[in-house]
Design a protein around this motif. Structure first.
Motif, PDB file in Angstrom:
ATOM      1  N   ALA A  54       0.834  -1.161  -0.051  1.00 32.77           N
ATOM      2  CA  ALA A  54      -0.027   0.032   0.015  1.00 32.77           C
ATOM      3  C   ALA A  54       0.671   1.052  -0.318  1.00 32.77           C
ATOM      4  O   ALA A  54       0.611   2.330  -0.831  1.00 32.77           O
ATOM      5  CB  ALA A  54      -0.926   0.148   1.173  1.00 32.77           C
TER       6      ALA A  54
ATOM      7  N   ALA B 225      -1.188   3.988  -1.661  1.00 34.93           N
ATOM      8  CA  ALA B 225      -2.781   3.856  -1.150  1.00 34.93           C
ATOM      9  C   ALA B 225      -2.578   4.429   0.261  1.00 34.93           C
ATOM     10  O   ALA B 225      -2.722   3.540   1.221  1.00 34.93           O
ATOM     11  CB  ALA B 225      -3.119   2.460  -1.458  1.00 34.93           C
TER      12      ALA B 225
ATOM     13  N   ASP C 104      -4.487   6.800   3.119  1.00 35.56           N
ATOM     14  CA  ASP C 104      -5.683   7.599   3.645  1.00 35.56           C
ATOM     15  C   ASP C 104      -5.040   8.691   4.646  1.00 35.56           C
ATOM     16  O   ASP C 104      -4.625   8.356   5.511  1.00 35.56           O
ATOM     17  CB  ASP C 104      -6.520   6.446   4.391  1.00 35.56           C
ATOM     18  CG  ASP C 104      -7.946   7.110   4.445  1.00 35.56           C
ATOM     19  OD1 ASP C 104      -8.151   8.423   3.996  1.00 35.56           O
ATOM     20  OD2 ASP C 104      -8.734   6.441   4.780  1.00 35.56           O
TER      21      ASP C 104
ATOM     22  N   ARG D 104      -3.964   1.959   3.334  1.00 37.75           N
ATOM     23  CA  ARG D 104      -5.126   1.308   3.137  1.00 37.75           C
ATOM     24  C   ARG D 104      -4.871   0.263   2.480  1.00 37.75           C
ATOM     25  O   ARG D 104      -3.689  -0.206   2.121  1.00 37.75           O
ATOM     26  CB  ARG D 104      -6.321   2.049   2.686  1.00 37.75           C
ATOM     27  CG  ARG D 104      -5.959   3.106   1.625  1.00 37.75           C
ATOM     28  CD  ARG D 104      -7.001   3.917   1.235  1.00 37.75           C
ATOM     29  NE  ARG D 104      -6.645   4.769   0.173  1.00 37.75           N
ATOM     30  CZ  ARG D 104      -7.467   5.941  -0.070  1.00 37.75           C
ATOM     31  NH1 ARG D 104      -8.569   6.214   0.575  1.00 37.75           N
ATOM     32  NH2 ARG D 104      -7.035   6.837  -1.077  1.00 37.75           N
ATOM     33  N   MET D 105      -5.810  -0.764   1.726  1.00 39.67           N
ATOM     34  CA  MET D 105      -5.493  -1.730   0.826  1.00 39.67           C
ATOM     35  C   MET D 105      -5.267  -2.941   1.879  1.00 39.67           C
ATOM     36  O   MET D 105      -4.577  -4.074   1.100  1.00 39.67           O
ATOM     37  CB  MET D 105      -4.633  -1.560  -0.290  1.00 39.67           C
ATOM     38  CG  MET D 105      -4.824  -2.452  -1.562  1.00 39.67           C
ATOM     39  SD  MET D 105      -3.672  -1.714  -2.807  1.00 39.67           S
ATOM     40  CE  MET D 105      -2.241  -2.329  -2.389  1.00 39.67           C
TER      41      MET D 105
ATOM     42  N   ASP E 200      -8.627   2.416  -4.032  1.00 37.88           N
ATOM     43  CA  ASP E 200      -7.736   2.656  -2.852  1.00 37.88           C
ATOM     44  C   ASP E 200      -6.323   3.498  -3.271  1.00 37.88           C
ATOM     45  O   ASP E 200      -6.246   4.290  -2.659  1.00 37.88           O
ATOM     46  CB  ASP E 200      -7.206   1.635  -2.003  1.00 37.88           C
ATOM     47  CG  ASP E 200      -8.407   0.785  -1.423  1.00 37.88           C
ATOM     48  OD1 ASP E 200      -9.201   1.580  -0.796  1.00 37.88           O
ATOM     49  OD2 ASP E 200      -8.105  -0.471  -0.871  1.00 37.88           O
TER      50      ASP E 200
ATOM     51  N   ASN F  67      -9.006   6.569  -6.208  1.00 38.80           N
ATOM     52  CA  ASN F  67     -10.127   7.115  -5.685  1.00 38.80           C
ATOM     53  C   ASN F  67     -11.182   7.370  -7.006  1.00 38.80           C
ATOM     54  O   ASN F  67     -11.227   8.487  -7.504  1.00 38.80           O
ATOM     55  CB  ASN F  67     -10.172   8.599  -5.297  1.00 38.80           C
ATOM     56  CG  ASN F  67      -9.398   8.506  -3.666  1.00 38.80           C
ATOM     57  OD1 ASN F  67      -9.626   7.610  -3.125  1.00 38.80           O
ATOM     58  ND2 ASN F  67      -8.466   9.336  -3.410  1.00 38.80           N
TER      59      ASN F  67
ATOM     60  N   ASN G 258     -19.122  -1.926   2.713  1.00 40.59           N
ATOM     61  CA  ASN G 258     -18.104  -0.849   2.331  1.00 40.59           C
ATOM     62  C   ASN G 258     -18.510   0.656   3.081  1.00 40.59           C
ATOM     63  O   ASN G 258     -17.730   1.335   3.468  1.00 40.59           O
ATOM     64  CB  ASN G 258     -18.148  -0.625   0.796  1.00 40.59           C
ATOM     65  CG  ASN G 258     -17.222   0.525   0.374  1.00 40.59           C
ATOM     66  OD1 ASN G 258     -16.092   0.795   1.117  1.00 40.59           O
ATOM     67  ND2 ASN G 258     -17.513   1.219  -0.808  1.00 40.59           N
TER      68      ASN G 258
ATOM     69  N   GLY H  84      -9.626  -0.703   3.432  1.00 40.69           N
ATOM     70  CA  GLY H  84      -9.925  -0.139   2.360  1.00 40.69           C
ATOM     71  C   GLY H  84     -11.084  -0.721   1.477  1.00 40.69           C
ATOM     72  O   GLY H  84     -11.608  -1.685   1.770  1.00 40.69           O
ATOM     73  N   ASP H  85     -11.305  -0.221   0.409  1.00 41.53           N
ATOM     74  CA  ASP H  85     -12.661  -0.878  -0.509  1.00 41.53           C
ATOM     75  C   ASP H  85     -11.954  -1.983  -1.078  1.00 41.53           C
ATOM     76  O   ASP H  85     -12.847  -3.044  -1.223  1.00 41.53           O
ATOM     77  CB  ASP H  85     -12.536   0.181  -1.620  1.00 41.53           C
ATOM     78  CG  ASP H  85     -13.349   1.652  -1.448  1.00 41.53           C
ATOM     79  OD1 ASP H  85     -13.724   1.485  -0.286  1.00 41.53           O
ATOM     80  OD2 ASP H  85     -14.219   1.919  -2.385  1.00 41.53           O
ATOM     81  N   THR H  86     -10.648  -2.339  -0.926  1.00 43.12           N
ATOM     82  CA  THR H  86     -10.217  -3.718  -1.351  1.00 43.12           C
ATOM     83  C   THR H  86     -10.760  -4.690  -0.482  1.00 43.12           C
ATOM     84  O   THR H  86     -11.155  -6.044  -0.836  1.00 43.12           O
ATOM     85  CB  THR H  86      -8.793  -3.875  -1.252  1.00 43.12           C
ATOM     86  OG1 THR H  86      -8.071  -2.750  -2.085  1.00 43.12           O
ATOM     87  CG2 THR H  86      -8.206  -4.993  -1.636  1.00 43.12           C
TER      88      THR H  86
END
Length: 384
Positions: free
Chosen positions: A6, A11, A13, A33-34, A75, A78, A139, A198-200
């Motif tokens: 990350a 990646a 935040d 993140r990730m 991530d 965006n 999420n 993260g979104d991952t």
């Protein structure tokens, strides 16, 4: 390794800045993140080792790969919400192509004769809607350290128990693997988090929960085929509906990121981040317990437990928040009383309660006071 990757890919935040879209971010230091990549690898490894590779499982995994790649790109870069939605629809279509389809569920208006709704041509769109909704619900609830991982663990364990009750061992292993991956991630994500999923991670978890619920719950000709998934995943579903309704009522884009989520509302009520996470864990556990009771003892008893414990919990939360606000109000009032006067007035008169409590000076004590004022080092030593 996920943290290292990350950082290398950027990646990260960043903390929220007041007046910007990132204001809702509550962390104070840049955080990678990730981390969901570790959840993905651990969960899929267990599934590949211990679950028979049917078409449903294979296409579920293929769809999850699409979701994880999308999450990694989001991530890092965006991505726009519309781009993410289109790819999520594609991933849901992959799962549907492999046979993960909701074909029927109970007719709630005809509980006595056990009839059900056969969705027919609506099966595919309803299934895709379900998968995309749960994917985004998990999420969106990922707003506090440890929240999404803990809530997903509770939901996964509930599904494990229900799957074992109906001897669906494949679903039990899939959701058990997901629960184990989330539990393994929690030590790195608890406050203060060392890494975010993260979104991952959050979209992968939501996708697996959605598809596993189709394989394990919607296929029964019973009332649980309709009720149980909504109970078990009740907290993420409620959060996404709550946020979307508020945004629409305020004339805002329902896909716009903001603080209109349950966890932010609890923080605004006065709870700390850890207290908010604990409250939502308890709510998720209550819904999971209700779903398990529904499968073993029927819907009526399950709803009775849900209503009784829910009312007690809400009343307790209300009383606690009221007490917390009162305590904070008294503390602020106390700080106002002892607040020092401006420099121009500090030498003329003492402030607040100190002025009222200070006794009149005794001439006999004047030498002692002068000696003390002249020796600050000794005064500090006495204070220590």
């Amino acid at each position: 390794m996920a943290k290292w990757l990350a950082i290398r890919l950027g990646a990260i935040d960043m903390p929220g800045k007041k007046g910007t879209e990132s204001e809702r971010h509550l962390h104070t230091t840049p955080t990678p993140r990730m981390g969901g990549l570790a959840i993905f690898v651990g969960c899929c490894a267990a599934i590949l080792l211990f679950v028979p590779m049917t078409d449903k499982v294979l296409y579920m995994l293929l769809g999850s790969v699409i979701i994880v790649v999308l999450g990694m790109l989001d991530d890092i870069y965006n991505l726009r919400p519309l781009v993410k939605l289109v790819v999520q629809l594609l991933a849901a279509g992959v799962a549907v192509y492999g046979g993960n389809v909701i074909r029927f569920f109970s007719n709630l208006s005809s509980l006595s004769d056990g009839s059900n709704w056969n969705l027919g041509t609506l099966s595919v769109p309803v299934t895709i809607l379900w998968i995309v909704t749960i994917t985004n619900a998990v999420n969106l609830i990922d707003g506090l350290d440890g929240l999404a991982a803990g809530v997903s663990t509770i939901s996964s364990i509930s599904m494990v128990i229900i799957a074992l009750t109906y001897s669906n061992y494949a679903v039990a292993v899939i959701t058990g693997a997901l629960a184990g991956a989330c539990i393994g991630f929690l030590p790195y994500n608890r406050p203060p988090a060392k890494i975010f999923m993260g979104d991952t991670g959050s979209t992968f978890i939501g996708y697996i929960l959605a598809v596993a619920s189709i394989q394990g719950l919607f296929k029964f000709y019973a009332l649980i085929s309709f009720v149980i998934p909504f109970l078990m995943l009740g907290l993420p579903i409620f959060d996404i509906c709550y946020a979307f309704i508020l945004r629409i009522c305020h004339g805002e884009n329902p896909m716009h990121a903001d603080r209109k989520h349950v966890h932010y509302r609890l923080i605004d009520m006065g709870l700390s981040k850890k207290q908010t996470v604990a409250v939502l864990y308890a709510a998720s556990a209550l819904l999971g317990l209700t779903s398990v009771i529904c499968t073993t003892n029927g819907l009526v008893r399950a709803l009775t437990v849900l209503v009784a414990v829910g009312v007690v919990g809400l009343v307790s939360l209300k009383l606690y928040v009221t007490r917390l606000r009162a305590m904070r109000g008294r503390m602020e009032e106390s700080q106002d009383r002892v607040r020092p006067l401006p420099d121009g007035e500090a030498g003329s008169a003492p402030s607040g309660a100190a002025a009222r409590a200070e006794p009149e000076a005794d001439p006999a004590d004047a030498p002692l006071r002068e000696e003390t004022d002249a020796d600050p080092a000794q005064q500090d030593g006495i204070g220590l």
